[in-house]
Enzyme design. Structure first.
Site, PDB file in Angstrom:
ATOM      1  N   SER A 272      30.879 114.062  83.808  1.00 12.45           N
ATOM      2  CA  SER A 272      30.874 113.137  82.104  1.00 12.45           C
ATOM      3  C   SER A 272      30.332 111.869  83.293  1.00 12.45           C
ATOM      4  CB  SER A 272      31.720 113.029  80.987  1.00 12.45           C
ATOM      5  OG  SER A 272      31.916 113.734  80.298  1.00 12.45           O
TER       6      SER A 272
ATOM      7  N   ASP B 202      26.935 107.487  73.296  1.00 17.88           N
ATOM      8  CA  ASP B 202      27.441 108.018  74.075  1.00 17.88           C
ATOM      9  C   ASP B 202      27.392 107.116  76.204  1.00 17.88           C
ATOM     10  OD1 ASP B 202      30.059 108.518  75.099  1.00 17.88           O
ATOM     11  OD2 ASP B 202      29.121 111.018  75.255  1.00 17.88           O
TER      12      ASP B 202
ATOM     13  N   HIS C 247      32.837 107.791  76.518  1.00 13.58           N
ATOM     14  CA  HIS C 247      34.040 108.953  76.116  1.00 13.58           C
ATOM     15  C   HIS C 247      34.913 109.019  77.477  1.00 13.58           C
ATOM     16  CE1 HIS C 247      31.696 112.228  77.646  1.00 13.58           C
ATOM     17  NE2 HIS C 247      32.696 112.199  78.227  1.00 13.58           N
TER      18      HIS C 247
END
Length: 339
Positions: free
Chosen positions: A281, A168, A138
């Protein structure tokens, strides 16, 4: 080791003719009634035994450095992998957050990805000295331009090698990079609730930020969207574009940080109370020996979807993809997967 054996087989039996001088006068004389075949029997047995012993000693001596030796000999595209017992942190700082930060920070990069929908900031982990980097899907999904900046301030253009939206994960490669410090991938299978961990990333663009905490839960079934954009009633909300870790996720039938949409995937995640904020992230979750044991992927934000990302903050509920999941997926990513 060979000094503990007496090579009596080098002498003639004194009762079978005239005695000859020993090969080494410092050795004791041979047994008076040694069987005539004994020298030959001992010569046949000692050679293999000595060889096996020597091999065992050498193997024991080099065992601790196997991962690093292989990486050095095979070039820039070998990933250093080890058990969590491998100590990357210098012994003088073993078990300290400062020691982990010093040892691993050079292997963490800040990632800025731009697309027609906007831009996003995330983090990544260098896994080879030639510039292969693991991050979240992402963070780079739909990006037309990707730039990565290392801890020493050097910036590189990066290209996506492979993606796996169901986990992911994404693998990117820096252009014209060499001599980078690769992180060591540990073993997430042996983790326990309460183990101390360190997180390194670029929350809100503050590169090289270090936080610490513990593993607060294992095997959390976290559900996330597999696409970069999800329908949000009046239009498309580009998750991950300018919102970092406010990536929506679902747990226990409840949705957090927004609507996950209809196209989702579920994976087993590590839960940590180490502070994670937008921009963490794709960064590293690290054990106290300096081994990467997870890739930070999501955080719970108490803000509503209408609130700005600057109002979000860590409340001690962060999630990371176990590093064993990453290692199992690496060959697929290197092969150019676009799942």
């Amino acid at each position: 080791m060979t000094e503990s054996f007496h090579r009596s087989g080098e002498y003639e039996n004194p009762y079978e003719g005239q005695q000859q001088a020993p090969v080494n006068p410092e050795w004791p004389p041979p047994p008076a009634y040694a069987p005539a075949h004994a020298p030959h029997q001992k010569k046949r047995n000692r050679g293999p035994m000595a060889l096996i012993a020597a091999v065992a000693i050498v193997a024991a001596a080099i065992g601790g450095g196997t991962a690093y030796g292989i990486q050095e000999l095979t070039g820039n595209d070998t990933v250093a992998s080890s058990s969590t017992s491998t100590n990357v942190v210098p012994s003088s700082q073993k078990g300290t957050v400062a020691g982990v930060a010093k040892a691993v920070s050079p292997s963490i990069v800040e990632i800025k990805a731009a697309s027609n929908a906007g831009s996003s900031t995330g983090s990544g982990v260098i896994i080879t000295s030639g510039g292969e980097i693991i991050t979240n899907n992402h963070v780079v999904a739909g990006a037309s331009r990707i730039k990565a900046t290392t801890s020493d301030g050097k910036s590189y253009t990066a290209k996506v090698v492979g993606t796996d939206s169901k986990k992911d994960l994404a693998l990117i490669k820096l252009e014209n990079a060499s001599g980078l410090k690769a992180a060591t991938l540990g073993d997430s299978a042996g983790l326990q609730v309460g183990d101390q961990v360190v997180a390194i990333g670029s929350p809100e663009g503050l590169s090289g930020t270090v936080t610490s905490g513990i593993i607060s839960a294992l095997d959390r079934d976290v559900t996330v969207p597999t696409e970069e954009g999800q329908d949000q009633g009046q239009g498309q909300q580009q998750w991950g574009q300018g919102q970092g870790d406010e990536w929506p996720f679902e747990f226990g039938g409840r949705q957090f940080n927004g609507d996950t949409g209809s196209d989702t995937t579920t994976y087993k995640a590590l839960q940590t109370d180490a502070s994670l904020n937008p921009g963490n992230s794709g960064g590293a979750l690290i054990d106290m020996n300096g081994n990467i044991i997870g890739i930070n992927s999501a955080m719970y934000s108490p803000t509503s979807q209408a609130s700005s990302s600057s109002d979000a903050g860590s409340v001690g509920l962060g999630f990371a993809i176990p590093i064993n999941t990453v290692k199992a997926d690496l060959a697929k990513l290197r092969a150019g997967s676009t799942d």
